[in-house]
Design a protein around this motif. Structure first.
Motif, PDB file in Angstrom:
ATOM      1  N   ILE A  96       0.856  -1.211   0.022  1.00 30.82           N
ATOM      2  CA  ILE A  96      -0.059   0.172  -0.067  1.00 30.82           C
ATOM      3  C   ILE A  96       1.004   1.298  -0.036  1.00 30.82           C
ATOM      4  O   ILE A  96       0.538   2.049  -0.676  1.00 30.82           O
ATOM      5  N   ARG A  97       1.925   1.330   0.883  1.00 27.91           N
ATOM      6  CA  ARG A  97       2.853   2.254   0.896  1.00 27.91           C
ATOM      7  C   ARG A  97       3.398   2.489  -0.409  1.00 27.91           C
ATOM      8  O   ARG A  97       3.559   3.948  -1.070  1.00 27.91           O
ATOM      9  N   ASP A  98       3.796   1.495  -1.280  1.00 24.98           N
ATOM     10  CA  ASP A  98       4.576   1.647  -2.349  1.00 24.98           C
ATOM     11  C   ASP A  98       3.625   2.126  -3.380  1.00 24.98           C
ATOM     12  O   ASP A  98       4.079   3.067  -4.113  1.00 24.98           O
ATOM     13  N   ALA A  99       2.364   1.652  -3.278  1.00 27.94           N
ATOM     14  CA  ALA A  99       1.271   2.178  -4.070  1.00 27.94           C
ATOM     15  C   ALA A  99       1.055   3.686  -4.253  1.00 27.94           C
ATOM     16  O   ALA A  99       0.799   4.359  -5.205  1.00 27.94           O
ATOM     17  N   HIS A 100       1.219   4.443  -3.025  1.00 26.29           N
ATOM     18  CA  HIS A 100       0.770   5.683  -2.823  1.00 26.29           C
ATOM     19  C   HIS A 100       2.205   6.571  -3.164  1.00 26.29           C
ATOM     20  O   HIS A 100       2.249   7.754  -3.413  1.00 26.29           O
ATOM     21  N   GLU A 101       3.204   5.945  -3.085  1.00 29.16           N
ATOM     22  CA  GLU A 101       4.384   6.441  -3.690  1.00 29.16           C
ATOM     23  C   GLU A 101       4.949   6.641  -5.020  1.00 29.16           C
ATOM     24  O   GLU A 101       5.802   7.225  -5.260  1.00 29.16           O
ATOM     25  N   THR A 102       4.367   5.666  -5.834  1.00 30.86           N
ATOM     26  CA  THR A 102       4.536   5.707  -7.117  1.00 30.86           C
ATOM     27  C   THR A 102       3.690   6.109  -7.971  1.00 30.86           C
ATOM     28  O   THR A 102       2.268   5.872  -7.728  1.00 30.86           O
ATOM     29  N   CYS A 103       3.605   6.573  -9.414  1.00 30.32           N
ATOM     30  CA  CYS A 103       2.592   6.916 -10.091  1.00 30.32           C
ATOM     31  C   CYS A 103       2.216   5.590 -10.654  1.00 30.32           C
ATOM     32  O   CYS A 103       2.856   4.753 -11.262  1.00 30.32           O
ATOM     33  N   PRO A 104       0.740   5.559 -10.761  1.00 32.63           N
ATOM     34  CA  PRO A 104       0.196   4.342 -11.203  1.00 32.63           C
ATOM     35  C   PRO A 104       0.406   4.206 -12.863  1.00 32.63           C
ATOM     36  O   PRO A 104       0.413   3.130 -13.589  1.00 32.63           O
ATOM     37  N   TYR A 105       0.722   5.382 -13.521  1.00 38.23           N
ATOM     38  CA  TYR A 105       0.982   5.318 -14.993  1.00 38.23           C
ATOM     39  C   TYR A 105       2.031   5.098 -15.318  1.00 38.23           C
ATOM     40  O   TYR A 105       2.572   4.384 -16.401  1.00 38.23           O
TER      41      TYR A 105
END
Length: 82
Positions: free
Chosen positions: A67-76
């Motif tokens: 979850i932390r990594d998902a919020h720290e990186t751009c999904p695109y």
């Protein structure tokens, strides 16, 4: 009367143990590919899960990290967000 009850319970226990043993032995005769499809494998004479057993605390920590990594990186594009 008590002898009949004891005999009935003993027969039911024997039938249950025989059924459980037969179900376990049936897996021994399955093709390794079929066992892999259902997520099992033989390891040192024991049937174990392919995915292993994971402690709940480790699973929770891994989930928090994802979850932390998902919020720290751009999904695109995958670049770091600051």
């Amino acid at each position: 009367m008590a002898i009949a009850t004891i005999t009935r319970k003993l027969l039911n226990a024997l039938k249950h143990s025989r059924t459980q043993r037969r179900l376990y032995e049936d897996l021994r005769f399955h093709d390794p590919h079929l066992l892999k499809d259902i997520g099992l494998r033989w390891e040192q004479g024991q049937l174990v899960s392919i995915h292993g057993v994971e402690e709940p605390s480790q699973r929770h920590q891994r989930h928090k990290a994802e979850i932390r990594d998902a919020h720290e990186t751009c999904p695109y594009c995958g670049s770091q967000l600051t």
